[in-house]
Design a protein around this motif. Structure first.
Motif, PDB file in Angstrom:
ATOM      1  N   THR A   1      -6.938-100.083 -17.696  1.00 24.13           N
ATOM      2  CA  THR A   1      -7.596 -99.103 -16.831  1.00 24.13           C
ATOM      3  C   THR A   1      -7.176 -99.230 -15.367  1.00 24.13           C
ATOM      4  N   GLY A   2      -6.580-100.364 -15.016  1.00 21.12           N
ATOM      5  CA  GLY A   2      -6.200-100.601 -13.629  1.00 21.12           C
ATOM      6  C   GLY A   2      -7.349-101.053 -12.751  1.00 21.12           C
ATOM      7  N   ARG A   3      -8.507-101.335 -13.367  1.00 21.73           N
ATOM      8  CA  ARG A   3      -9.682-101.748 -12.597  1.00 21.73           C
ATOM      9  C   ARG A   3      -9.612-103.229 -12.257  1.00 21.73           C
ATOM     10  N   VAL A   4      -9.986-103.533 -11.035  1.00 20.35           N
ATOM     11  CA  VAL A   4     -10.088-104.912 -10.559  1.00 20.35           C
ATOM     12  C   VAL A   4     -11.559-105.130 -10.233  1.00 20.35           C
ATOM     13  N   SER A   5     -12.107-106.231 -10.727  1.00 21.95           N
ATOM     14  CA  SER A   5     -13.522-106.518 -10.514  1.00 21.95           C
ATOM     15  C   SER A   5     -13.698-107.946 -10.035  1.00 21.95           C
TER      16      SER A   5
ATOM     17  N   ASP B   1      -5.660-115.696 -11.505  1.00 24.57           N
ATOM     18  CA  ASP B   1      -5.400-117.097 -11.866  1.00 24.57           C
ATOM     19  C   ASP B   1      -6.437-118.045 -11.285  1.00 24.57           C
ATOM     20  N   ALA B   2      -6.972-117.702 -10.118  1.00 27.11           N
ATOM     21  CA  ALA B   2      -7.987-118.538  -9.468  1.00 27.11           C
ATOM     22  C   ALA B   2      -9.399-118.201  -9.951  1.00 27.11           C
ATOM     23  N   ASP B   3      -9.511-117.293 -10.937  1.00 30.71           N
ATOM     24  CA  ASP B   3     -10.807-116.868 -11.483  1.00 30.71           C
ATOM     25  C   ASP B   3     -11.725-116.247 -10.433  1.00 30.71           C
ATOM     26  N   ILE B   4     -11.124-115.549  -9.473  1.00 34.99           N
ATOM     27  CA  ILE B   4     -11.902-114.880  -8.445  1.00 34.99           C
ATOM     28  C   ILE B   4     -12.120-113.419  -8.809  1.00 34.99           C
ATOM     29  N   VAL B   5     -11.115-112.803  -9.421  1.00 40.37           N
ATOM     30  CA  VAL B   5     -11.244-111.417  -9.879  1.00 40.37           C
ATOM     31  C   VAL B   5     -10.755-111.323 -11.322  1.00 40.37           C
ATOM     32  N   THR B   6     -11.106-110.210 -11.947  1.00 38.08           N
ATOM     33  CA  THR B   6     -10.553-109.866 -13.251  1.00 38.08           C
ATOM     34  C   THR B   6      -9.792-108.563 -13.072  1.00 38.08           C
ATOM     35  N   HIS B   7      -8.769-108.384 -13.889  1.00 34.98           N
ATOM     36  CA  HIS B   7      -7.969-107.162 -13.800  1.00 34.98           C
ATOM     37  C   HIS B   7      -7.764-106.623 -15.201  1.00 34.98           C
ATOM     38  N   ASP B   8      -8.245-105.416 -15.433  1.00 34.02           N
ATOM     39  CA  ASP B   8      -8.045-104.736 -16.702  1.00 34.02           C
ATOM     40  C   ASP B   8      -6.759-103.920 -16.571  1.00 34.02           C
ATOM     41  N   GLU B   9      -5.707-104.421 -17.158  1.00 31.74           N
ATOM     42  CA  GLU B   9      -4.384-103.771 -17.039  1.00 31.74           C
ATOM     43  C   GLU B   9      -4.402-102.358 -17.613  1.00 31.74           C
TER      44      GLU B   9
END
Length: 121
Positions: free
Chosen positions: A95-99, A85-93
């Motif tokens: 694949t479970g990857r957080v970037s 929500d704070a645009d600090i990370v992205t989360h691909d639901e």
């Protein structure tokens, strides 16, 4: 504004900084960000392992799987969504990857300074 900063250097809006400060007030979220600053991307499972270990670094007891599972759920349900929500990370639901998101440099600098301060001398 820093007098050394050039006007063409990207800056973060006050709203973006407010969101970042709110998101990073929780140590657990900062731990996620510290790891991502170094590795750029990780699975949610990896982040749960790292946050669990770092959170119990001063604890000489064996960390039970139940504790790690609690961290996983907290990350998945609370901390990662706040960072997204704070645009600090992205989360691909899928694949479970957080970037690490392409957040402005002042946010990255804030996180790097916080990491250095928490790590100590």
């Amino acid at each position: 504004m820093d007098p050394e900063q050039s006007p063409t250097e990207p800056t973060a809006s006050p709203d973006l900084l407010d969101d970042a400060f709110l998101a990073l007030r929780e140590r657990d979220r900062r731990l996620v960000l510290y790891f991502l600053l170094e590795h750029e991307t990780a699975s949610l499972s990896e982040l749960a392992d790292v946050v669990t270990a770092w959170s119990h670094a001063d604890d000489s007891r064996v960390i039970e799987p139940r504790c790690r599972n609690q961290w996983y759920l907290q990350l998945r349900q609370v901390h990662i969504p706040k960072l997204v929500d704070a645009d600090i990370v992205t989360h691909d639901e899928e694949t479970g990857r957080v970037s690490l998101a392409s957040c402005p440099e002042p946010i990255r600098e804030l996180a790097a300074r916080a990491c250095a301060a928490e790590a100590g001398p």
